[in-house]
Design a protein around this motif. Structure first.
Motif, PDB file in Angstrom:
ATOM      1  N   MET A 164      51.607  35.468  45.675  1.00  0.00           N
ATOM      2  CA  MET A 164      50.241  36.013  45.651  1.00  0.00           C
ATOM      3  C   MET A 164      49.307  35.144  46.239  1.00  0.00           C
ATOM      4  SD  MET A 164      50.503  38.300  42.137  1.00  0.00           S
ATOM      5  CE  MET A 164      50.909  37.095  41.125  1.00  0.00           C
ATOM      6  N   LEU A 169      52.269  33.045  50.052  1.00  0.00           N
ATOM      7  CA  LEU A 169      52.433  34.501  51.052  1.00  0.00           C
ATOM      8  C   LEU A 169      53.000  33.821  52.508  1.00  0.00           C
ATOM      9  CD1 LEU A 169      49.478  36.319  49.851  1.00  0.00           C
ATOM     10  CD2 LEU A 169      51.859  36.977  49.622  1.00  0.00           C
ATOM     11  N   PRO A 181      54.609  40.999  44.120  1.00  0.00           N
ATOM     12  CA  PRO A 181      53.154  40.988  43.417  1.00  0.00           C
ATOM     13  C   PRO A 181      52.938  41.721  42.157  1.00  0.00           C
ATOM     14  CG  PRO A 181      52.847  42.266  45.381  1.00  0.00           C
ATOM     15  CD  PRO A 181      54.353  41.955  45.479  1.00  0.00           C
ATOM     16  N   ALA A 184      48.493  42.503  41.086  1.00  0.00           N
ATOM     17  CA  ALA A 184      47.621  42.549  42.109  1.00  0.00           C
ATOM     18  C   ALA A 184      47.281  44.116  42.333  1.00  0.00           C
ATOM     19  CB  ALA A 184      48.422  42.136  43.328  1.00  0.00           C
ATOM     20  N   LEU A 189      45.749  43.663  47.308  1.00  0.00           N
ATOM     21  CA  LEU A 189      47.095  43.971  48.301  1.00  0.00           C
ATOM     22  C   LEU A 189      46.321  44.129  49.591  1.00  0.00           C
ATOM     23  CD1 LEU A 189      49.412  46.234  46.251  1.00  0.00           C
ATOM     24  CD2 LEU A 189      49.951  44.063  46.901  1.00  0.00           C
ATOM     25  N   ILE A 193      46.746  40.117  50.138  1.00  0.00           N
ATOM     26  CA  ILE A 193      48.135  39.952  50.083  1.00  0.00           C
ATOM     27  C   ILE A 193      48.844  40.467  51.344  1.00  0.00           C
ATOM     28  CG2 ILE A 193      50.078  40.492  48.706  1.00  0.00           C
ATOM     29  CD1 ILE A 193      48.339  40.083  46.059  1.00  0.00           C
ATOM     30  N   TYR A 239      47.378  34.163  38.484  1.00  0.00           N
ATOM     31  CA  TYR A 239      47.376  35.341  37.956  1.00  0.00           C
ATOM     32  C   TYR A 239      45.800  36.059  38.025  1.00  0.00           C
ATOM     33  CZ  TYR A 239      52.337  36.313  37.472  1.00  0.00           C
ATOM     34  OH  TYR A 239      53.689  36.604  37.565  1.00  0.00           O
ATOM     35  N   VAL A 242      44.393  36.509  41.144  1.00  0.00           N
ATOM     36  CA  VAL A 242      44.468  37.885  42.207  1.00  0.00           C
ATOM     37  C   VAL A 242      43.877  39.005  41.150  1.00  0.00           C
ATOM     38  CG1 VAL A 242      46.749  38.319  40.829  1.00  0.00           C
ATOM     39  CG2 VAL A 242      46.393  38.974  42.997  1.00  0.00           C
TER      40      VAL A 242
END
Length: 304
Positions: A164, A169, A181, A184, A189, A193, A239, A242
């Protein structure tokens, strides 16, 4: 869009026979795939191989095996064995893991995670595709004095990474088949991402979004339960980042919880944001009735 569900996670392990029973139920409900987390308990590729062999037609995968404490030769052997056992329905998920679990559990330093991921994938791909490797990196070596191919492990096992962050990535976009992911949301996204993984160059990367979700008539109570279960992720920097990029303050805000119309609309938002597949997690948090109701909807959406 294909839809699936997790059957085991780091906090939920069931007897193998019960896992197989649930996998059959998932398949009969119309779900496309079942996924298994990797903890210090079950070996997830082995569990996926058992389930995939017992439930023909169901795709099975691991989400995800940390690269720290593993070696590409051993992971390749596990993955190819699962692929051969399931007739080509296994999907290998890898992860960076966390500093706490790596250093506490394995007693090894959590150093240069992106470098290790890059070398791990570089060594792993030829093992899965040709059964051979001759890789000498800074962080690991993987060579094959004789073939590492498993008969029947075809097609080559697809490799996905729970990536992520920007660096992960880029590496995953260049060396893996896609990403996994978790937490997310559609905004993260679409804006961060998916563009990053597509820019790395491999054609049509898979984006398998893992999303906590429950179809229920008691949304407030389920969201409160989810808030407690997901709170630990808010303390993990990757985390936390994101979650914020998704426009949320708490992880539970990203869970798809509500009636069929609400949850179906949420799934559509993930698809519009670039997810090629959606896998629901924690569908069991409010009991069997809501889990079955959730799986029924997922099967209908997958079939539609």
């Amino acid at each position: 869009m294909t839809l699936g569900a997790t059957l085991s996670s780091t906090s939920r392990q069931l007897p193998i026979d019960e896992t197989v029973r649930l996998a059959r139920e998932a398949h009969d409900a119309g779900l496309h795939s079942a996924w298994f987390g990797q903890s210090f308990a079950y070996d997830s590729p082995s569990l996926a191989a058992i389930v995939g062999r017992e439930v023909p037609g169901l795709q099975v995968g691991t989400a995800a095996i940390p690269v720290f404490g593993r070696h590409p030769l051993l992971v390749s052997a596990q993955a190819q064995t699962a692929q051969a056992a399931t007739g080509g329905r296994y999907h290998l998920g890898l992860a960076l893991g966390t500093r706490h679990l790596t250093e506490t559990g394995f007693g090894i330093p959590y150093e240069r995670p992106i470098g290790l991921l890059r070398e791990f994938l570089t060594a792993l791909r030829p093992l899965l595709e040709t059964g051979s490797a001759d890789f000498h990196g800074e962080l690991l070596t993987a060579t094959t004095p004789y073939s590492a191919s498993v008969p029947g492990a075809e097609p080559p096992v697809p490799v996905l990474v729970a990536a992520m962050g920007p660096q992960a990535l880029r590496v995953s976009g260049g060396l893996a088949d896609g990403i996994l992911p978790f937490l997310a949301g559609p905004r993260a996204l679409a804006e961060h991402i998916v563009p990053a993984v597509e820019a790395a160059g491999r054609p049509a990367p898979r984006v398998v979004a893992l999303v906590p979700g429950v179809v229920t008539s008691d949304a407030d109570a389920v969201r409160e339960t989810a808030a407690g279960a997901l709170a630990l992720y808010e303390r993990i920097p990757s985390y936390r980042r994101v979650i914020e990029l998704s426009g949320a303050g708490r992880a539970a805000e990203l869970a798809l919880i509500g009636d069929e119309e609400t949850v179906a609309a949420g799934v559509r938002r993930y698809r519009e944001a670039g997810a090629t597949e959606v896998v629901f997690t924690a569908t069991e948090v409010n009991g069997e009735e809501d889990r079955r109701r959730t799986w029924k909807l997922l099967g209908e959406l997958s079939g539609g």
